[in-house]
Design an enzyme around this catalytic site. Sequence first.
Site, PDB file in Angstrom:
ATOM      1  CG  HIS A 102      98.822 142.651  38.022  1.00 15.80           C
ATOM      2  ND1 HIS A 102     100.072 142.100  38.125  1.00 15.80           N
ATOM      3  CD2 HIS A 102      98.287 142.623  39.268  1.00 15.80           C
ATOM      4  CE1 HIS A 102     100.287 141.743  39.390  1.00 15.80           C
ATOM      5  NE2 HIS A 102      99.229 142.056  40.100  1.00 15.80           N
ATOM      6  CG  ASP A 104     101.574 144.562  44.404  1.00 16.51           C
ATOM      7  OD1 ASP A 104     100.651 145.301  44.785  1.00 16.51           O
ATOM      8  OD2 ASP A 104     101.424 143.356  44.122  1.00 16.51           O
ATOM      9  CG  HIS A 155     100.421 139.651  43.375  1.00 12.99           C
ATOM     10  ND1 HIS A 155      99.540 140.415  44.096  1.00 12.99           N
ATOM     11  CD2 HIS A 155     100.257 138.365  43.774  1.00 12.99           C
ATOM     12  CE1 HIS A 155      98.846 139.631  44.898  1.00 12.99           C
ATOM     13  NE2 HIS A 155      99.268 138.401  44.733  1.00 12.99           N
ATOM     14  CG  ASP A 193     100.024 143.264  47.618  1.00 18.34           C
ATOM     15  OD1 ASP A 193     101.103 143.894  47.663  1.00 18.34           O
ATOM     16  OD2 ASP A 193      99.417 143.056  46.555  1.00 18.34           O
TER      17      ASP A 193
END
Length: 390
Positions: free
Chosen positions: A159, A195, A197, A287
Site C-alpha cells: 500500500h 493480498d 486488499h 488475509d
Amino acid sequence: MASDFSPPAAEASPQGPGDNLAVFWHEGMLAHDAGRGVFDSGRDPGFLDVLDQHPENADRVRNMISILRRGPIAPFVSWHSGRPAHASELLSFHSSEYIEELVQANATGAKKFCEGTFLNPGSWGAALLAAGTTLSAVKHILDGHGNLAYALVRPPGHHAQPDRADGYCFLNNAGLAVHLALDSGRSKVAVVDIDVHYGNGTAEGFYRTENVLTISLHMRHGSWGPSHPQSGSVDEIGEGKGLGYNLNIPLPNGSGDAGYEYAMNELVVPAIDKFQPQLLVFVVGQDSSAFDPNGRQCLTMEGYRKIGQIMRSMANRHSNGQILIVQEGGYHITYSAYCLHATLEGVLDLEAPLLDDPIAYYPEDERYTMKVVDMIKDSWKESVPFLKDI
C-alpha cells in the site's frame, strides 16, 4: 542453539537450486509494534478490559517462521539473513521528501500516518530491514543463486505509494525489488498480488510504465480515504505508456477456492502469457483466507496451494522458473501460517499436500464470481490493447 527467529547465514537443503526455496528473514523486523486498541485504530474507548493487539503484529510472523522451520516443508527451505536497506536504495521507488518525512517521524519518536498505520519506536528500523531483506531476496535470484526466493518481511509494503504511507505500510518492498530487477537487465517484470486488499501502492509506482505489469486480485473495497485514493476498480488500467499494464480483478466477497482458481486461469494466466515477463513477483497475503479478520474471500489452504501451482507453471514458461515471493498481509495468527505453507507447497510444485487443513470447510457457490470474472475479461478485451484476443 539458534532460535526460530535468528536464521544462520544459510542452511543446507537436499534440493537443487531450482527446487529449493530461499527464505530471507531478519529478527529485527519483530521490533515494529503498532500498539493496541479497537482492532487497528489504536483507540481505547475506556470501557473494554481487553484491547486488540494491532492485526499487523509480530506474532503472526513468528508463526510463519516456525511453520517453515518445523513444519513438513522445512526440508525444502534454506534460510538467509536479511539486511537494512540503504537510504539511496529507497529512492528508486519513493520520493526524497517522503523518505525525509519518515526519518523525521522516527526522530520524534512516533507518528500516526493514517488510519491503522503507526510508526513507533522500532518501526523505522523494521521497515528498513523489510526493504533491504526483499532486495537481498531478489538479488539472490538475479545473481543466479536460485530460482525461488521468499522475502518474509514486515511491516508490509504494497500500500506504500511513492510519496505516502498507507494501510500498515511504509516502504514498498515489492516495488523496490522490481526496480532492482529492471536495473539489473530484466526488460519486463510482472507482479501478481493476491493480498485481500488492492496493491494500490505498487500499482501507483508503475502506473505509467509499460515494462511492469501489475495484477491485483482483491475484494471490492474501494477507496478508504486520502491515504488510499485508488479504488481498485476494473477501469484503473494505467496511463500514458502504462495504459493497459495495471490490471485489477476486484472479486465478490466469499469468492473462495474455485472462484480464485477461475480468475487465475481466465484472467491472470492469459495476461501473463501475452506479456511474457522475465521475472514474476508474487505478492502474497493470507488475509484472503476463510478466517482472516481483515478479509472476506474464504480461501482455504487448497485454494492457496492451487494459486501457488499456477504461479509456478507461469514462471516455468516465461521466467526460467524464477519467482520472487514477497509477504504482505495475513492476520489470523495460526491460519495465516498454514495458508502460507500451502502457498509455498504450490510454488515448489510438490506432488501431494504436505499439511492437512486443520479447520477450513465452507460450502462454495462460485457461479457469481465466475460471472464477474467473465465480465472483467470482456472489459479487458475492450480497453486493454494487448489483451484484445485473450
